[in-house]
Write an enzyme that holds these catalytic residues in place. Structure first.
Site, PDB file in Angstrom:
ATOM      1  N   HIS A  17     -20.280   4.192  16.192  1.00 45.93           N
ATOM      2  CA  HIS A  17     -20.254   4.957  14.940  1.00 45.93           C
ATOM      3  C   HIS A  17     -20.290   6.462  15.235  1.00 45.93           C
ATOM      4  O   HIS A  17     -19.536   7.241  14.652  1.00 45.93           O
ATOM      5  CB  HIS A  17     -21.491   4.649  14.082  1.00 45.93           C
ATOM      6  CG  HIS A  17     -21.568   3.258  13.528  1.00 45.93           C
ATOM      7  ND1 HIS A  17     -22.682   2.470  13.647  1.00 45.93           N
ATOM      8  CD2 HIS A  17     -20.676   2.522  12.825  1.00 45.93           C
ATOM      9  CE1 HIS A  17     -22.485   1.313  13.048  1.00 45.93           C
ATOM     10  NE2 HIS A  17     -21.274   1.310  12.537  1.00 45.93           N
ATOM     11  N   LYS A  41     -27.603  -6.839  -0.063  1.00 44.07           N
ATOM     12  CA  LYS A  41     -27.315  -7.266   1.301  1.00 44.07           C
ATOM     13  C   LYS A  41     -28.577  -7.372   2.146  1.00 44.07           C
ATOM     14  O   LYS A  41     -29.495  -6.587   2.011  1.00 44.07           O
ATOM     15  CB  LYS A  41     -26.313  -6.309   1.939  1.00 44.07           C
ATOM     16  CG  LYS A  41     -24.976  -6.364   1.231  1.00 44.07           C
ATOM     17  CD  LYS A  41     -23.853  -6.052   2.177  1.00 44.07           C
ATOM     18  CE  LYS A  41     -22.506  -6.229   1.495  1.00 44.07           C
ATOM     19  NZ  LYS A  41     -21.515  -5.302   2.014  1.00 44.07           N
ATOM     20  N   ARG A  90     -11.365  -1.025  15.482  1.00 45.92           N
ATOM     21  CA  ARG A  90     -11.641  -1.590  16.800  1.00 45.92           C
ATOM     22  C   ARG A  90     -10.523  -2.509  17.268  1.00 45.92           C
ATOM     23  O   ARG A  90     -10.023  -2.397  18.358  1.00 45.92           O
ATOM     24  CB  ARG A  90     -12.968  -2.359  16.779  1.00 45.92           C
ATOM     25  CG  ARG A  90     -14.168  -1.453  16.806  1.00 45.92           C
ATOM     26  CD  ARG A  90     -15.404  -2.146  16.355  1.00 45.92           C
ATOM     27  NE  ARG A  90     -15.349  -2.442  14.936  1.00 45.92           N
ATOM     28  CZ  ARG A  90     -16.387  -2.741  14.191  1.00 45.92           C
ATOM     29  NH1 ARG A  90     -17.572  -2.823  14.740  1.00 45.92           N
ATOM     30  NH2 ARG A  90     -16.264  -2.963  12.909  1.00 45.92           N
ATOM     31  N   SER A 127     -22.679  -3.309  14.898  1.00 42.93           N
ATOM     32  CA  SER A 127     -24.126  -3.387  14.638  1.00 42.93           C
ATOM     33  C   SER A 127     -24.598  -4.834  14.660  1.00 42.93           C
ATOM     34  O   SER A 127     -25.664  -5.147  15.208  1.00 42.93           O
ATOM     35  CB  SER A 127     -24.459  -2.774  13.281  1.00 42.93           C
ATOM     36  OG  SER A 127     -24.119  -1.427  13.250  1.00 42.93           O
TER      37      SER A 127
HETATM   38  P1  ADP Z   1     -20.444  -2.615  11.882  1.00 40.45           P
HETATM   39  O1  ADP Z   1     -21.552  -3.472  11.351  1.00 40.45           O
HETATM   40  O2  ADP Z   1     -19.148  -3.344  12.026  1.00 40.45           O
HETATM   41  O3  ADP Z   1     -20.804  -1.824  13.088  1.00 40.45           O
HETATM   42  P2  ADP Z   1     -20.335  -0.650   9.636  1.00 40.45           P
HETATM   43  O4  ADP Z   1     -20.059  -1.171   8.284  1.00 40.45           O
HETATM   44  O5  ADP Z   1     -21.646   0.015   9.785  1.00 40.45           O
HETATM   45  O6  ADP Z   1     -20.117  -1.677  10.721  1.00 40.45           O
HETATM   46  O7  ADP Z   1     -19.173   0.327  10.116  1.00 40.45           O
HETATM   47  C1  ADP Z   1     -18.791   1.468   9.488  1.00 40.45           C
HETATM   48  C2  ADP Z   1     -17.499   1.971  10.074  1.00 40.45           C
HETATM   49  O8  ADP Z   1     -17.653   2.205  11.462  1.00 40.45           O
HETATM   50  C3  ADP Z   1     -16.306   1.018   9.953  1.00 40.45           C
HETATM   51  O9  ADP Z   1     -15.184   1.806   9.680  1.00 40.45           O
HETATM   52  C4  ADP Z   1     -16.174   0.424  11.315  1.00 40.45           C
HETATM   53  O10 ADP Z   1     -14.852   0.043  11.588  1.00 40.45           O
HETATM   54  C5  ADP Z   1     -16.588   1.590  12.167  1.00 40.45           C
HETATM   55  N1  ADP Z   1     -17.080   1.169  13.447  1.00 40.45           N
HETATM   56  C6  ADP Z   1     -18.158   0.418  13.693  1.00 40.45           C
HETATM   57  N2  ADP Z   1     -18.310   0.216  15.011  1.00 40.45           N
HETATM   58  C7  ADP Z   1     -17.279   0.883  15.612  1.00 40.45           C
HETATM   59  C8  ADP Z   1     -16.845   1.045  16.963  1.00 40.45           C
HETATM   60  N3  ADP Z   1     -17.500   0.471  17.962  1.00 40.45           N
HETATM   61  N4  ADP Z   1     -15.754   1.801  17.195  1.00 40.45           N
HETATM   62  C9  ADP Z   1     -15.080   2.356  16.177  1.00 40.45           C
HETATM   63  N5  ADP Z   1     -15.410   2.218  14.885  1.00 40.45           N
HETATM   64  C10 ADP Z   1     -16.497   1.498  14.601  1.00 40.45           C
END
Ligand code: ADP
Length: 164
Positions: A17, A41, A90, A127
């Site tokens: 992130h 959630k 990703r 996450s």
């Molecule tokens: P997650 O639970 O999948 O980590 P979030 O809902 O918190 O996701 O993610 C928010 C944003 O961050 C989304 O656009 C997701 O694609 C992006 N994101 C999450 N992890 C990564 C990563 N490792 N690389 C690039 N973008 C990411």
């Protein structure tokens, strides 16, 4: 002033992130990290905890701020003068859902979605996976900031104690 939003649930924030937020901060004048605080959630960390962790994680980026949001992201964008939604991509599996979401948001307003490809070292990072691996004792210390790792270890220990 070109302002963008990086939305997500950030439960908890990972290095993947932070990489996307940092890169967005070089493309736009201002970036707002919008933390979804939808109560329905099931989260490991509360909205306040997730927001606080992001504030700490982004404290080195002068043009980045952190806020919570409920309801439609497009409404949040309209209220904050935001032109663009920045999403990290990703894998192909992200693309299907993100394209649908981007097109839905474009049909609701004229806000644009910008996709930023993940850095290769974070392409497997989510996450949910970090929580799952940490629950079973895997070492995730290289995948999240140190203070997040400490909070995660502590929260998982509390959860284990509650269930014992
Ligand atoms: P997650 O639970 O999948 O980590 P979030 O809902 O918190 O996701 O993610 C928010 C944003 O961050 C989304 O656009 C997701 O694609 C992006 N994101 C999450 N992890 C990564 C990563 N490792 N690389 C690039 N973008 C990411």
């Amino acid at each position: 002033m070109r302002r963008a939003v990086c939305p997500g649930s950030f439960d908890p924030v990972t290095n993947g992130h932070i990489d996307i937020v940092q890169r967005a901060s070089t493309l736009f004048d201002e970036v707002v990290v919008a933390v979804g605080v939808n109560k329905s959630k099931n989260r490991l960390f509360s909205a306040e905890e997730r927001i606080d962790m992001l504030r700490e994680a982004c404290s080195g980026f002068p043009n980045v701020s952190v806020d919570g949001f409920t309801g439609l992201l497009t409404d949040f964008c309209a209220q904050h003068g935001i032109l663009a939604i920045v999403k990290g991509l990703r894998a192909v599996s992200d693309f299907d859902y993100e394209l649908q979401m981007a097109q839905m948001n474009a049909s609701l307003t004229d806000v644009e979605t910008v996709f930023v490809p993940t850095s290769p070292e974070y392409s497997f990072l989510a996450s949910s996976l970090v929580k799952e691996v940490a629950t079973f004792g895997g070492d995730v210390s290289a995948l999240v900031p140190d203070f997040v790792h400490r909070a995660l270890t502590q929260r998982l220990a509390e959860r284990m104690a509650e269930q014992a």
